[in-house]
Design an enzyme around this catalytic site. Structure first.
Site, mmCIF file in Angstrom:
data_model
loop_
_atom_site.group_PDB
_atom_site.id
_atom_site.type_symbol
_atom_site.label_atom_id
_atom_site.label_comp_id
_atom_site.label_asym_id
_atom_site.label_seq_id
_atom_site.Cartn_x
_atom_site.Cartn_y
_atom_site.Cartn_z
ATOM 1 N N PRO A 276 0.822 -1.208 0.000
ATOM 2 C CG PRO A 276 0.201 -0.845 2.232
ATOM 3 C CD PRO A 276 0.899 -1.839 1.335
ATOM 4 C CE1 TYR A 318 -0.210 10.491 -13.279
ATOM 5 C CE2 TYR A 318 -0.205 11.683 -11.204
ATOM 6 C CZ TYR A 318 0.416 10.851 -12.104
ATOM 7 O OH TYR A 318 1.666 10.369 -11.821
ATOM 8 C CB CYS A 343 5.897 30.456 -17.911
ATOM 9 S SG CYS A 343 6.231 31.881 -16.882
ATOM 10 C CE1 TYR A 372 2.948 7.133 -5.833
ATOM 11 C CE2 TYR A 372 0.718 7.221 -4.976
ATOM 12 C CZ TYR A 372 1.832 6.496 -5.338
ATOM 13 O OH TYR A 372 1.826 5.132 -5.194
HETATM 14 N N1 LLP Z 1 3.133 -1.481 -5.933
HETATM 15 C C1 LLP Z 1 3.533 -1.175 -7.171
HETATM 16 C C2 LLP Z 1 4.256 -2.183 -7.952
HETATM 17 C C3 LLP Z 1 3.253 0.090 -7.714
HETATM 18 O O1 LLP Z 1 3.652 0.380 -8.946
HETATM 19 C C4 LLP Z 1 2.562 1.048 -6.933
HETATM 20 C C5 LLP Z 1 2.269 2.388 -7.467
HETATM 21 C C6 LLP Z 1 2.179 0.690 -5.625
HETATM 22 C C7 LLP Z 1 2.462 -0.588 -5.162
HETATM 23 C C8 LLP Z 1 1.449 1.629 -4.712
HETATM 24 O O2 LLP Z 1 0.206 1.978 -5.213
HETATM 25 P P1 LLP Z 1 -0.827 2.804 -4.313
HETATM 26 O O3 LLP Z 1 -1.224 1.919 -3.132
HETATM 27 O O4 LLP Z 1 -0.180 4.036 -3.849
HETATM 28 O O5 LLP Z 1 -1.970 3.057 -5.210
HETATM 29 N N2 LLP Z 1 1.894 9.218 -9.276
HETATM 30 C C9 LLP Z 1 0.568 8.639 -9.356
HETATM 31 C C10 LLP Z 1 0.498 7.247 -8.760
HETATM 32 C C11 LLP Z 1 1.489 6.270 -9.365
HETATM 33 C C12 LLP Z 1 1.427 4.907 -8.744
HETATM 34 C C13 LLP Z 1 2.558 4.071 -9.213
HETATM 35 N N3 LLP Z 1 2.607 2.775 -8.643
HETATM 36 C C14 LLP Z 1 -0.420 9.583 -8.696
HETATM 37 O O6 LLP Z 1 -0.022 10.643 -8.230
HETATM 38 O O7 LLP Z 1 -1.623 9.313 -8.643
#
Ligand code: LLP
Length: 419
Positions: A276, A318, A343, A372
């Site tokens: 997570p 996004y 800019c 993020y």
């Molecule tokens: N495991 C893997 C292999 C991942 O690629 C990711 C996120 C996670 C776990 C964690 O996912 P989460 O639980 O946070 O959803 N920059 C983007 C999000 C990119 C997520 C990339 N991978 C944003 O700001 O929404």
């Protein structure tokens, strides 16, 4: 729930009034509430306690700040890392190597070597090619690498296209119908100990059914791999559970997620691993900013704040929504566009948004910025690298310095051939 609440008309992080932080550290600045971080870590961990055997590896990419990792290490979290930089952070925070999982589609030879040397718990292999390379390095070092094979289940996560990872056209994992063969091949490779499968279908998932579909599909693969005579003892179900970004939105709770996982995996007989990120850190942070000025426009007024897309990239990348709130609201509302000073037009946080009335010099926050946020910051437009503060009750500390443009300039060189 978070710990950013109004007290006497002033927004606080736990017991610290945000204007105090703005005065001491300046703006923009990320502010984290330790109490929220601890609470989310515990709620998620306790929800998963209904499962027989669990390991949680916090997705460091969502918030790699050392102080954040320290708090999570103390809560028993390991780490899901995707670079040697994240690996070193997890180790520096005191996370035991055996609780570290190395994910990522492009681990280099140097990264694989370092991870083997420190003895991490699991490599999530993204391809047969990567597995064979790792096996070679492991043999040369006289080590055995514990591995899971990342499978691409070809399931639509129903989230933003740029953060979807589990469709066949995405670069992640091995194709579902080739996974059993690749697993068998790697299981026979000296230097590797294949122990399971991994998957992660995307981030900010608003519903559990895509996850359930993917887990169910992969459960079939577990049976097939075992039937072919190979061991499966660990299954890494990734991250992806979403959080509400708009006040009033309802999202699946950790307990709902755990109940779904318990149902789908009841007969797997494995240690379940989780990665997570956002669900732990999203609501632990706000981005505190000051209104530079309010500019008249053809339509709604432009509220120009001193935070920009280099500090919080999510809206530009996004079209993400972050609630905006005044630190000392006067009870009136306005409709405005909220933008930063950079800019380009993508430096827009909100258009035609109904917000607390703000004026020049007022402080405000973008909420749910703990995941993020700072980690995706840059210095575009030669702006400073945004600092981070952690609050703990009535105490606070700067946990990442503001890196001034002059410091960044000092790291640049004019080559001899130009002078
Ligand atoms: N495991 C893997 C292999 C991942 O690629 C990711 C996120 C996670 C776990 C964690 O996912 P989460 O639980 O946070 O959803 N920059 C983007 C999000 C990119 C997520 C990339 N991978 C944003 O700001 O929404």
């Amino acid at each position: 729930m978070d710990h950013f609440d109004y007290s006497d008309g002033v927004l606080h992080a736990e017991a610290v009034a945000l204007p105090r932080l703005a005065e001491a550290v300046g703006t923009p600045v990320y502010v984290y509430a330790r109490a929220t971080l601890t609470r989310h870590a515990r709620v998620f961990r306790d929800a998963l306690a209904v499962l027989p055997s669990v390991q949680i590896a916090f997705a460091v990419k969502s918030n790699p700040n050392l102080a954040v990792l320290k708090v999570l290490a103390a809560e028993g979290y390991g780490a899901d890392v995707v670079s040697v930089g994240e690996l070193e952070r997890a180790l520096a925070a005191g996370m035991p190597p055996e609780r570290i999982v190395f994910s990522g589609v492009g681990k280099t030879q140097a990264e694989l070597t370092r991870a083997l040397e420190v003895g991490i718990g699991q490599f999530n292999l993204e391809s047969a090619e990567e597995g064979l390379e790792l096996a070679e390095i492991a043999r040369a070092l006289g080590r055995t690498a514990s591995c899971a094979l990342r499978v691409n289940p070809d399931v639509d996560a129903g989230t933003h296209g740029k953060i979807s990872t589990g469709k066949a056209e995405n670069k992640f994992g091995v194709p579902f119908d080739r996974a059993a063969d690749i697993y068998a091949r790697l299981a026979g490779e000296p230097g590797l100990a294949m122990r399971g499968l991994a998957l992660h279908i995307g981030s900010q998932l608003a519903r559990l059914d895509p996850l359930e579909a993917a887990f169910t599909k992969v459960g079939g693969l577990v049976r097939a791999i075992r039937a072919a005579g190979h061991a499966v003892t660990h299954m890494d179900l990734g991250g992806g559970v979403g959080v509400p970004y708009k006040a009033g939105e309802v999202f699946p709770q950790p307990a709902d997620y755990a109940a779904m996982v318990a149902r789908v995996t009841a007969d797997w007989g494995v240690t379940l691993m989780f990665e997570p990120g956002r669900v732990i850190t999203g609501n632990t942070g706000v981005l505190l900013t000051r209104v530079i000025r309010v500019k008249d426009g053809a339509g709604h007024p432009w509220v120009v704040v001193d935070a920009a897309m280099n500090d919080l990239a999510r809206p530009a990348m996004y079209d993400a929504w972050h609630d905006f709130a005044a630190v000392t609201p006067d009870g009136t509302r306005m409709t405005a566009n909220i933008v930063g000073p950079i800019c380009e037009s993508s430096d827009t946080f909100a258009m035609a948004r109904d917000i607390d009335t703000v004026a020049r010099g007022d402080l405000a926050v973008f909420r749910t910025a703990g995941a993020y946020g700072a980690t995706m910051a840059s210095t575009y437009n030669s702006r400073a690298m945004v600092p981070e503060v952690m609050v703990d009750g009535d105490r606070w500390a700067v946990v990442a310095d503001r890196i001034a443009p002059a410091t960044i300039l000092a790291a640049e060189r004019v080559p001899d051939f130009l002078v």
